[in-house]
Each structure stands twice: as structure tokens, then as C-alpha cells.
Design a protein around this motif. Structure first.
Motif, PDB file in Angstrom:
ATOM      1  N   TRP A 189       2.255   1.583  -3.198  1.00 12.23           N
ATOM      2  CA  TRP A 189       1.098   2.180  -4.398  1.00 12.23           C
ATOM      3  C   TRP A 189       0.943   3.675  -4.316  1.00 12.23           C
ATOM      4  O   TRP A 189       0.908   4.432  -5.204  1.00 12.23           O
ATOM      5  N   THR A 231       0.048  -5.767  -7.330  1.00 11.37           N
ATOM      6  CA  THR A 231      -0.511  -5.499  -5.920  1.00 11.37           C
ATOM      7  C   THR A 231      -1.532  -6.435  -5.515  1.00 11.37           C
ATOM      8  O   THR A 231      -1.450  -7.044  -4.463  1.00 11.37           O
ATOM      9  N   SER A 244       0.919  -1.136   0.044  1.00 13.93           N
ATOM     10  CA  SER A 244      -0.005  -0.091   0.052  1.00 13.93           C
ATOM     11  C   SER A 244       0.958   1.230   0.171  1.00 13.93           C
ATOM     12  O   SER A 244       0.682   2.263  -0.630  1.00 13.93           O
TER      13      SER A 244
END
Length: 404
Positions: free
Chosen positions: A103, A158, A100
Motif C-alpha cells: 500500500w 487491503t 502495508s
């Protein structure tokens, strides 16, 4: 050249010694239930879970690089089901946090040297979060991997990475639970019995030595043995805690339906450990009294004979310590009271009688004080201690407490 020639046989001997040790350990794991067999089984389950997770990632998830699923499965197979579940949750959390963070940075700022510095620093801080444990290192690892390979913005990477990690964790936990879920009950029980047996043997040996004659070497041996026994208590307490933990979320425990008095075991080891501190003090005083270089006279033969009687009675109390039934508790009380009466009489005699050597009073006082403390430690814990008595495999029908 000569040195190299001499080193070759030594190297060969070392290799043979290592191989022999491996073979001995493997043979013991096959023949006898114990730590070696538990370790071998755990490694086999980890290998099995790794292969299953790898094949699942390839055949079901169609992962182009099936790494995260087998790695997660490998790392979550642990000594107890509680630890497996905890490791799985922490690993998934670490991967999610790392992915996360990568990203967010990749989407908002892009991958630049100046954007890498704060995100890696933050990832390293998160890695130190104690709730993530050993898996915290996955946070900066996943940040680096995601940013440097796909810029942190590849949604498929992801998603697949998180999915593989979750699947691998589930497979690892399931394998650990289904294939002989780890249940560590017998080993701590055996260690507790061994501890009390060694303490009784030491007390009897010291008593016999005081009656029959002893010297500095004998006293030092007693002191060294006592110190070694003291060092065992923390290890046994850890094994007790592992045994208690291994029964939680364990399907094998649900099938066997066992209840073990772990708290009673812990109290027993604590009491024996505390009593052993006093026994170490007794042995240390005897070392000083037997050492010709010390200016500490030896107590009289009559005193030592009576003192040996008290040690034998304490050994008798420990032989019944923690066993079930009012008779066993009464036997412990009687032995300790008898030992205390012997020590009280010795203390009275020392106070009322002129010593043969006035310089010997520190030895008398230290021996009496340590023995009285030894008795008090056992008296305090005698009604709450629990001693395991079943030496065979634990397979009890129905729901039954097996603390005794």
C-alpha cells in the motif's frame, strides 16, 4: 517392450504395497490411540476449519474471492494450542506487513519496474525474520499479489484481506481448541517406559551372554542395539517437550486438571541416555575383544562372570529408577552400591594379581571404567528422575500430580 512388460507388474506391486500401507495406517488410527490417530484427527480438524472459514468468508464477509480465510485456518491448525496461537499471530503479522508495504509503495511511487526492485528486496528481508517463522514467505507474496492485482492502493482489498486472515486464524485456533484439543501426554510416557525396558533387557542379555559364551556377532548385536537406544533419547526429549507444550492454553487439560512432572521425565531420559553412552563403550570393547582380527585378548572367564553380575545389578537399579517412594530410591541405591562393590573388587584383583595375558589390560581397564561411569551417571540422577507408571489412559480426579 520387454522392459515395459516387466515393469508393469512391479508398478502394480508398488501401488498395492502403498495402498496396503495406507489401509494398515488407517486401521491402526481407528483401533489404537497413538501418533497415527493424532495425525488423522489433526488433518480432519484442518479440513473442518478450512470449510468453516471458507463459508464464513462467503456468507458473512461476502468476499468475492474467499481465499485468505480458509488458507489461514488451514495453516494454523497445529500439533499444540501454543503452536496454533503462534502460527495464527505470525500469519496475520506477515499479511499485515506485506499488505502495508504494498500500500505504501503503490500510494507513493506507483507500480513500476524500478519501484518493484527495492520493495521486493525489502519484503524478502522481512520474510527472513525469525519471529515470522514459516509464515514469513507471506510478506513478499502479499506484496506481489497486492501490487500486481490492485496496484497496492485498493483499500477494500487491503481491508478484506487482513480481515479474512484474522477471521481464518481465529476459526482455525477455535476449531483446534474445541474439537478435541491436542493433548500429547500418553505417548511420551509410553516412550520413557519403553526406553528403560529396552536398556534393562540389553543389560540382562549382555550379562547372560558373558556367562554362557559370546562371540563377535553377539557383541556387535549388543553394540548396534545400544547405539540405537542412544539415538532414541533426543526423540523422546522432543516428545516430552511437545507434551509439556500441549498442556498450555489447552481446554482439555483444564477439564482433566492434570499436572505432569515433565522436568522429572526429562531428567530420567537424560540420565538413561548418558548411561547408555557408557554401555555402548562396554559393548564396543567386547566387540574388539571378540574380534579375531584385533590384537586384543579376551578377559578371563572369572572376570566376565563377575562383570556380568555387576551388569545384572545395574539392570536391577534401572528397573526401579525414578519410581516413587523411599523404598524404590533405596532399591536403586542398593543395586548400584552392590554393582560398584563388584567392580571395585575386580579392579583390586587386576591390580594385585598377575594377568594371564599382559596384553589384556586395556580391555580390563576399559570395561571397568565404562561400568563405573555408568553407575555414577545413574547415582547422580537417581533422586531427581521420575518414571511414569500408569500404563492406561490418564484420567485423574481433581488436581493431581501424575509424574509417577
Amino acid at each position: 517392450m520387454e522392459t515395459a512388460a516387466r515393469d508393469r507388474p512391479r508398478l502394480g506391486e508398488r501401488v498395492r504395497a502403498v495402498v496396503t500401507q495406507w489401509l494398515t495406517t488407517a486401521s491402526q488410527a481407528v483401533r489404537v490411540a497413538g501418533p497415527e490417530r493424532d495425525a488423522a484427527l489433526l488433518m480432519a480438524k484442518a479440513a473442518l476449519a478450512t470449510v468453516i472459514a471458507w463459508q464464513f468468508a462467503v456468507r458473512v464477509l461476502h468476499s468475492p474471492s474467499p481465499f485468505y480465510a480458509p488458507m489461514a485456518a488451514l495453516l494454523v491448525v497445529d500439533k499444540t494450542m501454543v503452536r496454533s496461537l503462534g502460527a495464527s499471530a505470525r500469519r496475520v503479522a506477515a499479511v499485515v506487513v506485506g499488505i502495508s508495504a504494498a500500500w505504501l509503495v503503490g500510494s507513493w511511487l506507483g507500480v513500476h519496474w524500478w519501484s518493484m526492485v527495492p520493495v521486493i528486496y525489502l519484503a524478502l528481508l522481512l520474510a527472513r525474520w525469525r519471529r515470522l517463522g514459516d509464515h514469513g514467505i507471506q510478506v513478499p507474496s502479499m506484496v506481489l499479489l497486492s501490487l500486481l492485482t490492485v496496484g497496492g492502493t485498493d483499500r477494500e482489498f487491503t481491508y478484506l484481506t487482513i480481515l479474512e486472515t484474522v477471521v481464518g486464524g481465529v476459526i482455525g485456533v477455535a476449531t483446534n481448541a474445541i474439537v478435541l484439543a491436542p493433548l500429547h501426554v500418553q505417548q511420551p510416557r509410553e516412550q520413557i517406559r519403553s526406553l528403560t525396558t529396552r536398556v534393562c533387557a540389553l543389560l540382562n542379555e549382555m550379562a547372560a551372554g558373558l556367562r554362557e559364551g559370546w562371540d563377535t556377532d553377539a557383541a556387535r548385536k549388543w553394540y548396534d542395539t545400544s547405539s540405537e537406544i542412544v539415538g532414541l533419547a533426543p526423540t523422546i526429549q522432543e516428545e516430552i517437550e511437545t507434551g509439556r507444550e500441549s498442556m498450555r492454553f489447552n481446554p482439555r487439560d483444564n477439564l482433566r486438571r492434570m499436572e505432569v512432572d515433565w522436568a522429572g521425565y526429562a531428567r530420567t531420559v537424560d540420565a538413561i541416555g548418558r548411561a547408555q553412552w557408557q554401555l555402548s563403550g562396554i559393548a564396543r570393547t567386547l566387540v574388539d575383544a571378540a574380534d579375531e582380527d584385533e590384537s586384543q585378548p579376551t578377559p578371563t572367564k572369572r572376570f566376565l562372570d563377575c562383570y556380568a553380575e555387576a551388569l545384572d545389578k545395574v539392570a536391577g537399579a534401572i528397573s526401579h529408577f525414578g519410581l516413587p517412594g523411599d523404598e524404590e530410591v533405596g532399591a536403586v541405591t542398593d543395586y548400584l552400591h552392590s554393582a560398584g562393590a563388584v567392580l571395585d573388587q575386580l579392579g583390586h584383583d587386576i591390580r594385585e594379581t598377575e594377568l594371564e595375558d599382559p596384553r589384556a589390560w586395556p580391555a580390563y581397564g576399559a570395561l571397568l571404567l565404562d561400568a563405573q561411569r555408568l553407575i555414577r551417571e545413574l547415582e547422580v540422577a537417581s533422586h531427581q528422575a521420575v518414571m511414569p507408571t500408569d500404563s492406561g489412559p490418564i484420567r485423574k480426579p481433581g488436581r493431581k500430580v501424575i509424574g509417577h
